[in-house]
Enzyme design. Structure first.
Site, PDB file in Angstrom:
ATOM      1  N   HIS A 204     -16.001  24.893  24.988  1.00  0.00           N
ATOM      2  CA  HIS A 204     -15.089  23.745  25.012  1.00  0.00           C
ATOM      3  C   HIS A 204     -13.619  24.118  25.233  1.00  0.00           C
ATOM      4  O   HIS A 204     -12.780  23.242  25.380  1.00  0.00           O
ATOM      5  CB  HIS A 204     -15.201  22.917  23.728  1.00  0.00           C
TER       6      HIS A 204
HETATM    7  C1  UD1 Z   1     -10.002  20.274  19.847  1.00  0.00           C
HETATM    8  C2  UD1 Z   1      -8.973  21.296  19.387  1.00  0.00           C
HETATM    9  C3  UD1 Z   1      -9.617  22.667  19.368  1.00  0.00           C
HETATM   10  C4  UD1 Z   1     -10.903  22.687  18.575  1.00  0.00           C
HETATM   11  C5  UD1 Z   1     -11.828  21.582  19.048  1.00  0.00           C
HETATM   12  C6  UD1 Z   1     -13.028  21.484  18.158  1.00  0.00           C
HETATM   13  C7  UD1 Z   1      -6.642  20.862  20.012  1.00  0.00           C
HETATM   14  C8  UD1 Z   1      -5.532  21.205  20.922  1.00  0.00           C
HETATM   15  N1  UD1 Z   1      -7.854  21.368  20.308  1.00  0.00           N
HETATM   16  O1  UD1 Z   1     -10.340  20.590  21.179  1.00  0.00           O
HETATM   17  O2  UD1 Z   1      -8.721  23.595  18.780  1.00  0.00           O
HETATM   18  O3  UD1 Z   1     -11.521  23.935  18.757  1.00  0.00           O
HETATM   19  O4  UD1 Z   1     -11.122  20.329  18.990  1.00  0.00           O
HETATM   20  O5  UD1 Z   1     -14.092  20.859  18.786  1.00  0.00           O
HETATM   21  O6  UD1 Z   1      -6.437  20.144  19.057  1.00  0.00           O
HETATM   22  N2  UD1 Z   1     -13.744  13.863  23.742  1.00  0.00           N
HETATM   23  C9  UD1 Z   1     -14.657  12.842  23.702  1.00  0.00           C
HETATM   24  N3  UD1 Z   1     -15.070  12.402  22.480  1.00  0.00           N
HETATM   25  C10 UD1 Z   1     -14.619  12.905  21.316  1.00  0.00           C
HETATM   26  C11 UD1 Z   1     -13.669  13.939  21.364  1.00  0.00           C
HETATM   27  C12 UD1 Z   1     -13.249  14.412  22.585  1.00  0.00           C
HETATM   28  O7  UD1 Z   1     -15.109  12.348  24.732  1.00  0.00           O
HETATM   29  O8  UD1 Z   1     -15.057  12.452  20.234  1.00  0.00           O
HETATM   30  C13 UD1 Z   1     -13.327  14.397  25.067  1.00  0.00           C
HETATM   31  C14 UD1 Z   1     -12.167  13.613  25.685  1.00  0.00           C
HETATM   32  O9  UD1 Z   1     -12.374  13.594  27.072  1.00  0.00           O
HETATM   33  C15 UD1 Z   1     -10.981  14.489  25.351  1.00  0.00           C
HETATM   34  C16 UD1 Z   1     -11.578  15.887  25.416  1.00  0.00           C
HETATM   35  O10 UD1 Z   1     -12.904  15.739  24.918  1.00  0.00           O
HETATM   36  O11 UD1 Z   1      -9.913  14.331  26.253  1.00  0.00           O
HETATM   37  C17 UD1 Z   1     -10.828  16.920  24.589  1.00  0.00           C
HETATM   38  O12 UD1 Z   1     -10.711  16.487  23.217  1.00  0.00           O
HETATM   39  P1  UD1 Z   1      -9.520  17.051  22.307  1.00  0.00           P
HETATM   40  O13 UD1 Z   1      -9.715  16.602  20.918  1.00  0.00           O
HETATM   41  O14 UD1 Z   1      -8.214  16.761  22.930  1.00  0.00           O
HETATM   42  O15 UD1 Z   1      -9.689  18.614  22.415  1.00  0.00           O
HETATM   43  P2  UD1 Z   1     -10.972  19.505  22.120  1.00  0.00           P
HETATM   44  O16 UD1 Z   1     -11.343  20.225  23.355  1.00  0.00           O
HETATM   45  O17 UD1 Z   1     -11.999  18.696  21.427  1.00  0.00           O
HETATM   46  N1  UDP Z   2     -21.026  22.496  15.324  1.00  0.00           N
HETATM   47  C1  UDP Z   2     -21.893  21.444  15.051  1.00  0.00           C
HETATM   48  N2  UDP Z   2     -22.599  20.900  16.093  1.00  0.00           N
HETATM   49  C2  UDP Z   2     -22.491  21.342  17.379  1.00  0.00           C
HETATM   50  C3  UDP Z   2     -21.609  22.414  17.642  1.00  0.00           C
HETATM   51  C4  UDP Z   2     -20.876  22.965  16.599  1.00  0.00           C
HETATM   52  O1  UDP Z   2     -22.022  21.024  13.906  1.00  0.00           O
HETATM   53  O2  UDP Z   2     -23.165  20.788  18.267  1.00  0.00           O
HETATM   54  C5  UDP Z   2     -20.235  23.065  14.212  1.00  0.00           C
HETATM   55  C6  UDP Z   2     -20.376  24.563  14.019  1.00  0.00           C
HETATM   56  O3  UDP Z   2     -21.425  24.840  13.114  1.00  0.00           O
HETATM   57  C7  UDP Z   2     -19.022  24.964  13.453  1.00  0.00           C
HETATM   58  C8  UDP Z   2     -18.081  23.951  14.049  1.00  0.00           C
HETATM   59  O4  UDP Z   2     -18.875  22.872  14.527  1.00  0.00           O
HETATM   60  O5  UDP Z   2     -19.002  24.829  12.036  1.00  0.00           O
HETATM   61  C9  UDP Z   2     -17.312  24.563  15.194  1.00  0.00           C
HETATM   62  O6  UDP Z   2     -16.594  23.568  15.847  1.00  0.00           O
HETATM   63  P1  UDP Z   2     -16.022  23.734  17.321  1.00  0.00           P
HETATM   64  O7  UDP Z   2     -16.758  24.781  18.047  1.00  0.00           O
HETATM   65  O8  UDP Z   2     -16.002  22.362  17.898  1.00  0.00           O
HETATM   66  O9  UDP Z   2     -14.503  24.129  17.067  1.00  0.00           O
HETATM   67  P2  UDP Z   2     -13.739  25.497  16.759  1.00  0.00           P
HETATM   68  O10 UDP Z   2     -14.391  26.165  15.608  1.00  0.00           O
HETATM   69  O11 UDP Z   2     -13.744  26.301  18.009  1.00  0.00           O
HETATM   70  O12 UDP Z   2     -12.355  25.032  16.453  1.00  0.00           O
END
Ligand code: UD1
Ligand code: UDP
Length: 355
Positions: A204
């Protein structure tokens, strides 16, 4: 009674908050603020329901957006809540935009800020998370560090006060929910999987999604490996695959894209995977806790202990190198215990109650 405001907003923060919130609520009043950064059912509600995370007192409904716009909306809305609620302290987790907005809003109102997962650094300022970590740490009053490396990073940046080495709340959670996952999750049966006969992948990070050519190479590599790969796909990554039309690469292959799953099913998938391929911070650590070899699809990591121990390897987007590691990376021995004693959540809550 002390009033603690907790700000969460993204999937890993819901998970990380559970045990700390449970401890805090034994002696303090907690106000839980969900920024709404993550909002899909399988990115948000599923965790509250299956893990019993307390219902948020506020859902700010911020949703997705560019870095600046998203953070600004959170900042304004969190500030309003803090002015209304007047908490004694504010607690944030990790390195997302919700972390930054929460810390910034509170510090401007002179509300003490406590940061869980303080001191982590990738030393790559192109990652939005690195900016969030640095700023949040420098305006925090209590810095809860998961590792000695994190403590050293803060000291190197001249932060001298407020550092507490407590261990990692994700280790506490993995110990507790790892057992629950073994007992309760039926995900292997549902997906027709045998233990250790599949790899688990998540992607991601912006470097692997916004850079479409990187995502393309990663998908091609997964297919060429010939391995069976279960890929619970983050909505960000799903969007790029659909928008750019990358589905063709995996059609008819052994790669299985599934919707993101809940924590309990995900832990079960992790524990039983032969290897894990990921760019997630949390997933790297969970692989380490469960002694599953992890190939990290990045050229840096904040969790360098997992690499130092031999259980995690960083491989940038390079097909040949990746194919080689997918077949050859086989660490042995037991990963050392480097993330505390399983009571980090308790120590954090205890420290907060002495404010
Ligand atoms: C965010 C965090 C990242 C974390 C990740 C966990 C920042 C800058 N990044 O990244 O550090 O590792 O969360 O998963 O805060 N979207 C959906 N539905 C949702 C959420 C997101 O469709 O419920 C899509 C949207 O198109 C959105 C994109 O995902 O624009 C990115 O979501 P965003 O929360 O901005 O960043 P993450 O990549 O999720
Ligand atoms: N996780 C989950 N379901 C999924 C993928 C990840 O519950 O389909 C959990 C995973 O066990 C971990 C956390 O989400 O505890 C990690 O989140 P993510 O990778 O979104 O973010 P990051 O840790 O990189 O910020």
């Amino acid at each position: 009674m002390l009033k603690i405001a907790t700000v969460v907003g993204a999937r890993p923060q819901f998970i990380k908050s559970l045990l700390v919130s449970n401890e805090i609520r034994k002696t303090c009043r907690e106000i839980l603020i969900h920024t709404g950064q993550h909002y899909d059912h399988n990115m948000s509600v599923i965790f509250f329901e299956e893990m019993g995370i307390p219902e948020p007192d506020y859902n700010l409904g911020v949703g997705s957006g560019n870095q600046g716009a998203q953070t600004a909306q959170m900042l304004a809305r969190i500030e309003s809540v803090l002015i209304e609620e007047k908490p004694d302290a504010l607690l944030v987790y990790g390195d997302t935009n919700s972390t930054l907005a929460g810390a910034l809003a509170a510090s401007k109102l002179h509300i003490p800020v406590a940061h869980v997962e303080a001191g982590l650094r990738s030393f790559d300022k192109k990652m939005p998370e690195e900016i969030n970590r640095i700023v949040a740490d420098h305006i925090s009053d209590i810095l809860f560090c998961p590792t000695q490396t994190a403590v050293d990073n803060l000291k190197n940046e001249g932060i001298a006060k407020g550092i507490e080495l407590v261990g990692d709340v994700m280790y506490d959670l993995a110990l507790r929910f790892g057992r629950i996952a073994e007992e309760r999750s039926d995900i292997l049966n549902k997906l027709g999987l045998q233990p250790k006969e599949y790899l688990l992948a998540t992607i991601h990070r912006s470097a692997n999604t916004d850079e479409v050519k990187n995502l393309k190479v990663l998908l091609e590599t997964f297919v060429e490996s010939g391995e069976r790969i279960i890929f619970p796909i983050h909505p960000r990554t799903r969007k790029v695959i659909d928008d750019i039309g990358l589905n063709d690469i995996i059609d008819g292959s052994h790669i299985r894209l599934i919707d993101p799953v809940g924590y309990i099913d995900f832990l079960k998938l992790e524990k039983n995977a032969a290897k894990i391929l990921t760019d997630s911070g949390g997933v790297q650590k969970e692989a380490f806790f469960f002694a599953v070899p992890c190939i990290t699809l990045r050229d840096t990591t904040e969790w360098i202990e997992t690499v130092g121990s031999g259980w995690n390897i960083l491989v940038n987007v390079d097909k040949e190198l990746l194919l080689n590691q997918i077949s050859e990376f086989n660490p042995s021995g037991e990963p050392a215990r480097l993330f505390g004693d399983g009571k980090a959540s308790l120590y954090i809550a205890q420290r907060l109650t002495t404010l």
